[in-house]
Design a protein around this motif. Sequence first.
Motif, short mmCIF file in Angstrom:
data_model
loop_
_atom_site.label_atom_id
_atom_site.label_comp_id
_atom_site.label_asym_id
_atom_site.label_seq_id
_atom_site.Cartn_x
_atom_site.Cartn_y
_atom_site.Cartn_z
N GLU A 1 0.82 -1.20 0.00
CA GLU A 1 0.00 0.00 0.00
C GLU A 1 0.86 1.26 0.00
O GLU A 1 0.50 2.26 -0.62
CB GLU A 1 -0.93 0.00 1.21
CG GLU A 1 -2.05 -1.03 1.14
CD GLU A 1 -2.88 -0.85 -0.13
OE1 GLU A 1 -3.17 0.31 -0.50
OE2 GLU A 1 -3.24 -1.86 -0.76
N ARG B 1 1.97 1.74 -3.54
CA ARG B 1 0.84 2.24 -4.33
C ARG B 1 0.63 3.74 -4.10
O ARG B 1 0.40 4.51 -5.04
CB ARG B 1 -0.42 1.46 -3.98
CG ARG B 1 -1.57 1.68 -4.95
CD ARG B 1 -2.88 1.20 -4.35
NE ARG B 1 -2.88 -0.23 -4.12
CZ ARG B 1 -3.36 -1.13 -4.99
NH1 ARG B 1 -3.84 -0.71 -6.15
NH2 ARG B 1 -3.36 -2.40 -4.70
N ARG B 2 0.72 4.16 -2.84
CA ARG B 2 0.52 5.58 -2.52
C ARG B 2 1.63 6.45 -3.11
O ARG B 2 1.37 7.52 -3.68
CB ARG B 2 0.47 5.76 -1.00
CG ARG B 2 0.29 7.22 -0.56
CD ARG B 2 0.20 7.34 0.93
NE ARG B 2 1.41 6.91 1.61
CZ ARG B 2 2.51 7.67 1.73
NH1 ARG B 2 2.54 8.88 1.17
NH2 ARG B 2 3.56 7.22 2.38
N GLN C 1 1.27 6.80 -6.84
CA GLN C 1 0.21 7.77 -7.14
C GLN C 1 0.70 9.19 -6.91
O GLN C 1 0.42 10.09 -7.71
CB GLN C 1 -1.02 7.48 -6.27
CG GLN C 1 -2.21 8.37 -6.56
CD GLN C 1 -3.42 8.00 -5.71
OE1 GLN C 1 -3.34 7.13 -4.86
NE2 GLN C 1 -4.53 8.69 -5.95
N GLU C 2 1.45 9.40 -5.83
CA GLU C 2 1.98 10.72 -5.53
C GLU C 2 2.97 11.18 -6.60
O GLU C 2 3.03 12.36 -6.96
CB GLU C 2 2.66 10.68 -4.15
CG GLU C 2 3.21 12.02 -3.67
CD GLU C 2 3.90 11.90 -2.32
OE1 GLU C 2 4.78 12.72 -2.02
OE2 GLU C 2 3.54 10.97 -1.56
#
Length: 816
Positions: A762, A765-766, A769-770
């Motif tokens: 996770e 994934r974050r 995305q950032e």
Amino acid sequence: MPHPRHLALGRRRQQLLLTAATASSSLLLAAIAAGSARFSGSDEFLAWALPRRLAPKSRDVGRQAVLDKVAAEVEHQDTDSRRKPSLDYPPPPPAASMVWPRGLSWIAFAVGIAASIRRRLFGGAEAVALDPALPWAVRLELINSRRGLRSRARSGPQTFRRMLSDAADTLEEVPALLVTVAVLVGDTLRQRTRSLQPFRRLGEAEALLFTAGKLHLGMDHSSSGTMRLLGGDFLYAEGQWELADLGSLPAIRLNSKMIRDVSDGASRGGAAPVELESCSASSLGVERALHAAFLRTGIYFAAAASGAAHVADAPSATVEALKRYGATLGTALQLAQFREDLASQDTALCLALAAQESLERLPRGTATRALRRLAFRVERSCTQSLRKLAESKDSEKQQRLSKDEVAKLEASLEKLYLDPDVQGEMYRPESLDGMGFRRDKVSDQGLQALINAGLGSEAVQASSEPVTQWPSREDGGPKAALQASFRCVGKELMQVNARLDGASLAEPATSSLVREEVLRLFASGGKRLRPALTLLVARAMGASDAAMEEVGSLASAVEVLHSASLVHDDILDASDRRRGEATVHTRLGERAATLVGDFLFATASVLVAELGSLPTVLLISKVVADFGRGELAQSAVRFEAVDYSLEDYLAKSFYKTASLLAAACQAAVLLSRPDLSPDSKEALSCYRFGAYVGLAFQVVDDILDFVSTEEELGKPALADLKEGNLGAPVLFAAQAGALSKESQQELLAVIDRKLSTDGDLELVRRLVQEGKGVEKSKELAQRFVALASAELNCLEPGEARQALRLFAEFVVVRTY
């Protein structure tokens, strides 16, 4: 190791060097043998003959005491004295003092070095290269073959480099004997003005294929299984490329069938399953043992001998005679290994005699005598073993073969190898200049140009056709539009699907396991996008109905090849789900899955070879070689984000995905328009079109791994990331400037610890995305699609060209 310049001497100087090395080594070894014969043990002789620093430790308790005393004296010496060479020797036995002066100890040491050099250059003491029955030209080709195999071993992965190197260093091993047979047949049949190099290359290809098979058959559930798979795939690819580059269609087809039969026979339910503890004639029965020995070794010798005859353009009767020679010789070699089994030795003896009889059709000469000598060696070995067995007490329990059994034996073997071969002329692939036909700087530069175009910022030529308007989700969405665009090749696509139902592909298999798995794999269907793309290119080129039939066979081969690569990829990636079902290796084990994949690879090669187009064969062989290169590249950069650039990622993506689409598109052009050159504008444009579509396809695959669910993908989400295969989104996020310095270090730290902590997935994934990794990856995929669409401008406008453009655009909007 001799200096490289010694290996590059002229023919006359190499002959003189060979004669001198053979004579001097033989004399010095004879001197050692004469001296050592006076001693009771070889360890005592070596301890006395060599300087104390070089003397080996004896396992005998009495002799060990002397050596321990010497070692204790050395241990008490100071550091400076240890650096100086010692010339002290243990006192020689009294009886030997008159025949072995102390000064000859260094000569004995020099002889050991000379023997090592000779073995390195020519082989062991009984090396085939030193056989006086061999012509000089053949000996020199064998030396060059050893050097070539060593060079090829150095270019391979570290873990199996040693195995191939050992095969090159021992000319008594099967791989080197395969080279010997091919070169001897070539020397027998060739015109005197023709070089022996093509025959040596054929023998080397057989040696590579044999070694690859051994690696795959040796796979188990241990940690070495993955590297054996990588090593075998690498050598299979090298061997098939060597055959394609050689340009003999009959030899290519023969070897493709050989690989298919070997992988099928070694599987459970086949004629020679690898699980068998013994393949001796007493254990299996003569007929089954014969079949097993043929699949383990004889089939390779049959391919080497008859393949060399094809390369020499020999008549069919000569080809069949040499195939019989190779099959009987190789099968006899395999059975002769069971020295304590009378039935195996008796069978091997009969086969060795049959091998000699099969050479009666060949022209008489030195090379023919050398071929007969190889079979005679097996005959002599079996005769000696049978004599020893006859003297043993157990011989009364074993029966010799009768004449009727021998006749039945030979008839049974003929059913295995007497298979009609296609005829074809030798092709000269060096006249082809496109990157799809090459594995050199031309290919590397072409790939770099494709990557640079994708990563560049230059404007791409706009398409003259309007942008595609995709249907709404209620109307079926992009998938419905894509299926509708296939109408122009609907009939041909149905025929391809009928070929791919699994029944026809599984028909040649004798193994129940292989048949069941092939039926299971192709019953699931799959997207079948690659066959559709291949057919669309042919239709856009204006292919006739007859040409579309051939392209349909090519499209089937492309899908089979893709399925084979998935079976092996799942093993390497440790994937347990594919298309919503359990993968082959999770149900059957790694070795069984590997053999199923080998069967499919070989089946695809047979389909391509039967087309009779050598440029097409060369294109597909390059794809297989690229698969192996891509597997090695991927295994070397797992969980690597610092020294793994976007260029490296795109190169790996080309090898594993885009190469197949590019070759399929160019081959479709060549089969559709035989009047066009393989390097024509249309052929090269379609190759680039397929390459750009394939690169976009892989980038989108990596995006979907981040944004799609397991139900949509048919496999666990983020599966590639969990295995350490970093895709475009992660690499974009890891670039300098994409994240703050703290966030970038955090991302690299997570990858460095291989996502081993709870919450790491996770977190990645974050951070992706950032860093807008997904958005940048979509832009890259869209640019590749734009480049692909621009390549279609050289084709005639029409429904097929529009379908190709829609196909490329669909790659970006797809959700599966």
